[in-house]
Enzyme design. Structure first.
Site, mmCIF file in Angstrom:
data_model
loop_
_atom_site.group_PDB
_atom_site.id
_atom_site.type_symbol
_atom_site.label_atom_id
_atom_site.label_comp_id
_atom_site.label_asym_id
_atom_site.label_seq_id
_atom_site.Cartn_x
_atom_site.Cartn_y
_atom_site.Cartn_z
ATOM 1 N N GLN A 1 -22.605 55.158 -11.851
ATOM 2 C CA GLN A 1 -21.949 56.407 -11.468
ATOM 3 C C GLN A 1 -22.987 57.514 -11.293
ATOM 4 O O GLN A 1 -23.865 57.709 -12.145
ATOM 5 C CB GLN A 1 -20.906 56.788 -12.539
ATOM 6 C CG GLN A 1 -20.048 57.987 -12.189
ATOM 7 C CD GLN A 1 -19.045 57.703 -11.063
ATOM 8 O OE1 GLN A 1 -18.702 56.567 -10.760
ATOM 9 N NE2 GLN A 1 -18.555 58.754 -10.439
ATOM 10 N N ASP B 1 -20.471 49.853 -4.267
ATOM 11 C CA ASP B 1 -20.457 51.249 -3.825
ATOM 12 C C ASP B 1 -20.910 51.374 -2.374
ATOM 13 O O ASP B 1 -20.682 52.400 -1.734
ATOM 14 C CB ASP B 1 -21.447 52.075 -4.666
ATOM 15 C CG ASP B 1 -20.752 52.901 -5.731
ATOM 16 O OD1 ASP B 1 -19.567 53.216 -5.561
ATOM 17 O OD2 ASP B 1 -21.417 53.222 -6.730
ATOM 18 N N LYS C 1 -11.400 54.469 -12.459
ATOM 19 C CA LYS C 1 -11.856 53.182 -11.929
ATOM 20 C C LYS C 1 -11.486 52.053 -12.891
ATOM 21 O O LYS C 1 -10.965 51.015 -12.484
ATOM 22 C CB LYS C 1 -13.368 53.224 -11.672
ATOM 23 C CG LYS C 1 -13.741 54.197 -10.552
ATOM 24 C CD LYS C 1 -15.228 54.361 -10.329
ATOM 25 C CE LYS C 1 -15.481 55.383 -9.220
ATOM 26 N NZ LYS C 1 -16.885 55.557 -8.868
HETATM 27 N N1 L34 Z 1 -21.939 55.590 -7.914
HETATM 28 N N2 L34 Z 1 -21.032 57.714 -7.937
HETATM 29 C C1 L34 Z 1 -20.959 56.436 -7.540
HETATM 30 N N3 L34 Z 1 -19.946 55.962 -6.779
HETATM 31 C C2 L34 Z 1 -18.942 56.792 -6.390
HETATM 32 O O1 L34 Z 1 -17.975 56.344 -5.589
HETATM 33 C C3 L34 Z 1 -18.964 58.122 -6.799
HETATM 34 N N4 L34 Z 1 -17.955 58.988 -6.510
HETATM 35 C C4 L34 Z 1 -18.257 60.394 -6.272
HETATM 36 C C5 L34 Z 1 -19.137 60.885 -7.434
HETATM 37 N N5 L34 Z 1 -20.124 59.901 -7.882
HETATM 38 C C6 L34 Z 1 -20.044 58.576 -7.564
HETATM 39 C C7 L34 Z 1 -16.732 58.896 -7.089
HETATM 40 O O2 L34 Z 1 -16.376 57.909 -7.725
HETATM 41 C C8 L34 Z 1 -16.861 61.014 -6.288
HETATM 42 N N6 L34 Z 1 -16.007 60.008 -6.881
HETATM 43 C C9 L34 Z 1 -14.666 60.200 -7.261
HETATM 44 C C10 L34 Z 1 -13.907 59.183 -7.820
HETATM 45 C C11 L34 Z 1 -12.604 59.377 -8.219
HETATM 46 C C12 L34 Z 1 -12.001 60.587 -8.041
HETATM 47 C C13 L34 Z 1 -12.728 61.613 -7.464
HETATM 48 C C14 L34 Z 1 -14.045 61.428 -7.078
HETATM 49 C C15 L34 Z 1 -10.603 60.780 -8.500
HETATM 50 O O3 L34 Z 1 -10.058 59.910 -9.129
HETATM 51 N N7 L34 Z 1 -10.007 61.944 -8.248
HETATM 52 C C16 L34 Z 1 -8.666 62.258 -8.682
HETATM 53 C C17 L34 Z 1 -8.663 63.348 -9.754
HETATM 54 C C18 L34 Z 1 -9.645 63.105 -10.829
HETATM 55 C C19 L34 Z 1 -9.659 64.181 -11.919
HETATM 56 O O4 L34 Z 1 -8.594 64.406 -12.512
HETATM 57 O O5 L34 Z 1 -10.711 64.772 -12.188
HETATM 58 C C20 L34 Z 1 -7.901 62.773 -7.469
HETATM 59 O O6 L34 Z 1 -6.671 62.645 -7.464
HETATM 60 O O7 L34 Z 1 -8.540 63.289 -6.556
#
Ligand code: L34
Length: 291
Positions: A96, A119, A52
């Protein structure tokens, strides 16, 4: 089969937003500023928040990260939220999730000013979403709509089966897809842990959205040939052959589902990327609302 390439879409969206930020700067308007509160050292949360903050940098936003210890009291966290509510420099902020057990997540979410709740988790934003009023849409459902839209996948008259009824994904997703109008007009079935004969439902899905949090739960035999499959899961599964000690996997068993589907989103590089983009889009909206 077409891969729903979240990474590619995120790159496109970032360049579009960067243009808008440059225009804003040229017009003397405020540069959007996102703040994030990260409590503790959950490695997955750290990775997501890192993405983010990095995305903010890439689009030219200002960002501030508040890293708080696991032991922070609920009261101190509420104070921090209140400070951000009252800080005119901050356009939007997030706390988060998950939070440590001694903190009431619901209480914290309620304390966030709905105007800064990028969010889209606050009851005011969820209620406005229900009524189809302008609001901040929850990041993951908004990201999924963006994914469907950019791949020109229609939802009108389709049968969408959502597996998982969480407040942040399954439930809002089912409401958004069933409402009237563009990107809605679907017949939605919301399945969950008490659904009997789940497979009989998933096999009917034109669009299947898997948000269970169970690694590789959806297998090829549960999917109708030609279905669009959206994998919302992001699970860390122990894997000693991986240098990190784990691998990321979705809620969909990709090898068996991929050959059956028409479109499928991968993990990583799918929905998670667009969750981050939705947050960035909401933050831009928050700044624009104050113009
Ligand atoms: N307050 N909490 C709040 N807001 C959110 O919108 C979230 N969420 C979920 C968990 N808790 C939260 C997220 O941000 C899930 N989530 C989230 C955000 C980013 C990614 C996955 C889940 C992401 O960037 N995924 C990458 C890989 C990340 C890695 O290497 O671990 C992808 O390509 O899927």
């Amino acid at each position: 089969m077409t891969l729903l390439d979240g990474k590619k879409l995120a790159t496109q969206i970032k360049s579009e937003i960067k243009e808008k930020v440059l225009t804003r700067a040229a017009e003397g308007k405020k540069i959007p500023h996102l703040a994030a509160i990260l409590v503790g050292e959950n490695p997955a949360s750290m990775a997501y928040v890192r993405n983010k903050v990095k995305s903010c940098e890439e689009v030219g936003f200002t960002s501030t990260l508040f890293k708080e210890p696991e032991t922070i009291s609920e009261n101190d966290l509420l104070h921090l939220v209140e400070n951000l509510n009252n800080n005119p420099e901050i356009d939007g902020f997030i706390v988060q999730l998950p939070l440590p057990g001694h903190i009431n997540e619901h209480l914290i979410t309620l304390a966030i000013n709905a105007e800064k709740d990028v969010d889209g988790f606050h009851p005011v934003n969820l209620g406005k979403m229900m009524l189809g009023l302008p609001c901040f849409l929850s990041a993951t459902p908004k990201g999924i709509l963006e994914m469907l839209s950019r791949y020109d996948i229609p939802t009108k008259g389709k049968h969408v089966v959502v597996v998982g009824r969480s407040h942040i994904v399954g439930t809002p997703m089912s409401i958004l897809l069933s409402r009237k109008g563009k990107q809605g007009d679907a017949t939605v079935t919301l399945c969950h842990s008490y659904t009997q004969d789940l497979k009989s439902f998933t096999l009917q899905a034109d669009i299947l959205i898997a948000a269970t949090g169970i690694p590789e739960f959806i297998t090829g035999d549960m999917v109708k040939p030609g279905a669009v499959v959206i994998d919302v899961g992001i699970n860390r599964v122990e894997d000693s052959s991986n240098p990190k000690g784990f691998r990321l996997t979705g809620d969909v068993h990709f090898p068996s589902v991929e050959p059956v589907s028409s479109y499928i989103s991968p993990v990583p590089g799918g929905v998670g990327q667009l969750t981050v983009m939705a947050l960035i889009q909401n933050t831009l909206l928050a700044a624009e609302r104050k113009d």
